[in-house]
Design a protein around this motif. Sequence first.
Motif, PDB file in Angstrom:
ATOM      1  N   LEU A   1       0.708  -1.436  -0.126  1.00 56.79           N
ATOM      2  CA  LEU A   1       0.024  -0.018  -0.060  1.00 56.79           C
ATOM      3  C   LEU A   1       1.059   0.829   0.299  1.00 56.79           C
ATOM      4  CD1 LEU A   1      -2.663  -0.820   2.763  1.00 56.79           C
ATOM      5  CD2 LEU A   1      -2.508  -2.121   0.685  1.00 56.79           C
ATOM      6  N   TRP A   2       0.360   2.073  -0.909  1.00 55.39           N
ATOM      7  CA  TRP A   2       1.477   3.399  -0.627  1.00 55.39           C
ATOM      8  C   TRP A   2       0.463   4.735  -0.349  1.00 55.39           C
ATOM      9  CZ3 TRP A   2       6.071   2.732  -2.366  1.00 55.39           C
ATOM     10  CH2 TRP A   2       6.123   1.602  -2.513  1.00 55.39           C
TER      11      TRP A   2
ATOM     12  N   LYS B   1      -3.578   5.461   1.822  1.00 57.62           N
ATOM     13  CA  LYS B   1      -4.137   4.450   2.023  1.00 57.62           C
ATOM     14  C   LYS B   1      -3.177   3.140   2.924  1.00 57.62           C
ATOM     15  CE  LYS B   1      -6.388   3.110  -2.189  1.00 57.62           C
ATOM     16  NZ  LYS B   1      -7.333   4.945  -2.426  1.00 57.62           N
ATOM     17  N   ALA B   2      -1.596   4.224   2.891  1.00 58.23           N
ATOM     18  CA  ALA B   2      -0.752   3.319   4.206  1.00 58.23           C
ATOM     19  C   ALA B   2      -0.862   3.552   5.342  1.00 58.23           C
ATOM     20  CB  ALA B   2       0.785   3.163   2.955  1.00 58.23           C
TER      21      ALA B   2
ATOM     22  N   TRP C   1      -4.582   3.161   7.397  1.00 58.19           N
ATOM     23  CA  TRP C   1      -4.698   1.228   7.149  1.00 58.19           C
ATOM     24  C   TRP C   1      -5.363   0.843   8.398  1.00 58.19           C
ATOM     25  CZ3 TRP C   1      -6.164  -1.672   3.565  1.00 58.19           C
ATOM     26  CH2 TRP C   1      -6.630  -3.293   3.863  1.00 58.19           C
TER      27      TRP C   1
ATOM     28  N   ALA D   1     -10.429  -6.760  -1.979  1.00 60.67           N
ATOM     29  CA  ALA D   1      -9.423  -5.554  -2.928  1.00 60.67           C
ATOM     30  C   ALA D   1      -9.397  -5.748  -4.105  1.00 60.67           C
ATOM     31  CB  ALA D   1      -8.056  -6.045  -2.264  1.00 60.67           C
TER      32      ALA D   1
ATOM     33  N   SER E   1       0.550  -4.549  -5.704  1.00 62.67           N
ATOM     34  CA  SER E   1       0.485  -3.515  -5.445  1.00 62.67           C
ATOM     35  C   SER E   1      -0.977  -2.484  -5.537  1.00 62.67           C
ATOM     36  CB  SER E   1       1.776  -2.540  -6.434  1.00 62.67           C
ATOM     37  OG  SER E   1       1.525  -1.028  -6.089  1.00 62.67           O
ATOM     38  N   GLY E   2      -0.701  -2.083  -4.568  1.00 58.99           N
ATOM     39  CA  GLY E   2      -2.655  -0.690  -4.839  1.00 58.99           C
ATOM     40  C   GLY E   2      -1.709   0.232  -5.183  1.00 58.99           C
TER      41      GLY E   2
ATOM     42  N   SER F   1      -6.734   1.815  -6.650  1.00 61.04           N
ATOM     43  CA  SER F   1      -7.122   0.375  -5.487  1.00 61.04           C
ATOM     44  C   SER F   1      -8.442   0.981  -4.460  1.00 61.04           C
ATOM     45  CB  SER F   1      -6.122  -0.141  -5.110  1.00 61.04           C
ATOM     46  OG  SER F   1      -5.249  -0.660  -5.847  1.00 61.04           O
TER      47      SER F   1
END
Length: 502
Positions: A249-250, A253-254, A257, A267, A281-282, A286
Amino acid sequence: MVQNRRIIIILGLDVVSDPVDKIGDPQNIDTAAATNAFSAAAPAAAPTQTKPKTEYKPKPTAAPVMQNSSSANTVPISSLNPYQNRWTIKAQISQKSQIRTWSNSRGEGKLFSMTLRDDQGGEIRCTTFKEGVDKYYDMLEEGKTYLISRGQLKPANQQYNTCKCDYEMTLGGDSDISVCAEDIKVKINYSFIPIKQIEDTPVQSNIDICGILKTVGEVSSIATKRGDQVDKRNITLIDDSEAAIEITLWGDKAAQWEAAEGAMVAAKGLKVGDFNGKSLSGSFASLFEVNPDIERAHQVQAWYQQTGGASVQSLTKAGGGGGPAPRKTLKQIRDENLGMGEKPDWVEVKAFISFIKHDATYFYVACPETNKKCLEQGDGKWHCEANSKTYTDDQVVRRYIMSVTTNDSSGVQWLTAFNEAGETLLKHSANELYNKQVNKDPEFEGAFADACFKEYIFKLRCKMETYNDETRLKCMIQGVTPVNYTDESTTLLASINEMMAR
């Protein structure tokens, strides 16, 4: 005109009455044109009597249904195509990106992207440029519904577009966006595949999966090629295909979370990669739903309650090599001669930390751009041989490299912890603890004391290494997570049931 023939494209029609008798004497337009041309050249014929035409009177119909102005004349996203000149969609913004700028030989500008979804399951990626950014960015909010028109449509670039739509939309300053008076309930259409099937899925494919959240890594910050800092977090999902996969997650979103281990996660729009085997990878587009009430989620949940996910094999290899990491005790690592072969062995152990060595060097000084080790120049400066640059003491970063003593019921083993594992165990960056050490802050010793006598799940890379003519087993921590006792109990019960069934 196509091949010198007129074509009418019907984009929609409404039935206004029941079938009626033919009106008049209709003729083919091409035949009629040829006949008229011939008649103009021929002498006029004697007039003939024609039957009087019956006047058409449509049957009375019911009064039209009044529509809310926010819904009138809107079309579903799935019906959009470049041949339509006028359309209006009613859609909800599911994701909205930050504003990005560009500059090249053709000029400069700015843009942002959105994912639009409607109540019929349609979705489309939308990019807004230049004047449209100034006009609409602050007005548009995620989760709200808008009426959108006067945009351009073009075929979607599937390499960068995760939406299940053949087209993507472009908006500008002359586009029309207004807040809708009534919100819609978005319907999400998933195309789930089993995690095991990802083994044979081409890299760069966009997929949807549904599984149990097995692990949640700590959030970390990494430097991009442009020099920016971006948040990153790894999570792992498992499903009833008895496979697990790591998802990166980037950004927000990271950082934001919240789902805990053991939760059900659906997902959508994940990209397949081949880093460390197979991984996902998101992106900003996503979508993640926690504990969704859908059939696929119920299937995976039933499997997990019966098995506890005990026989799962990971498609993502730890540390860039190896394969699945079976659970072992510390004594089994030595008894089974793990790490003695040409390739390293990968195992998972559950153990307590009893000591972290920190009387000498527990970190190394690293380049802020490459993370490679820097050499001290003696004047408060550090040199990185990887990029041939020199940095001041304030510019370099310190990264963990520590020796950790672990114990379980079977024995003891020294492990090597690097930066991510060190930050997870000590709850501080190496720079922070170095500053506390220099200032003789008692919190320095407290951080190491607090990390001891806590139980973790360690993923290890085991390999015999020779140093100063001495060969010894080196176990490096590739992943560390606190013990989830609910999951551990479920796994133990599944193992007991398996042994009793033999």
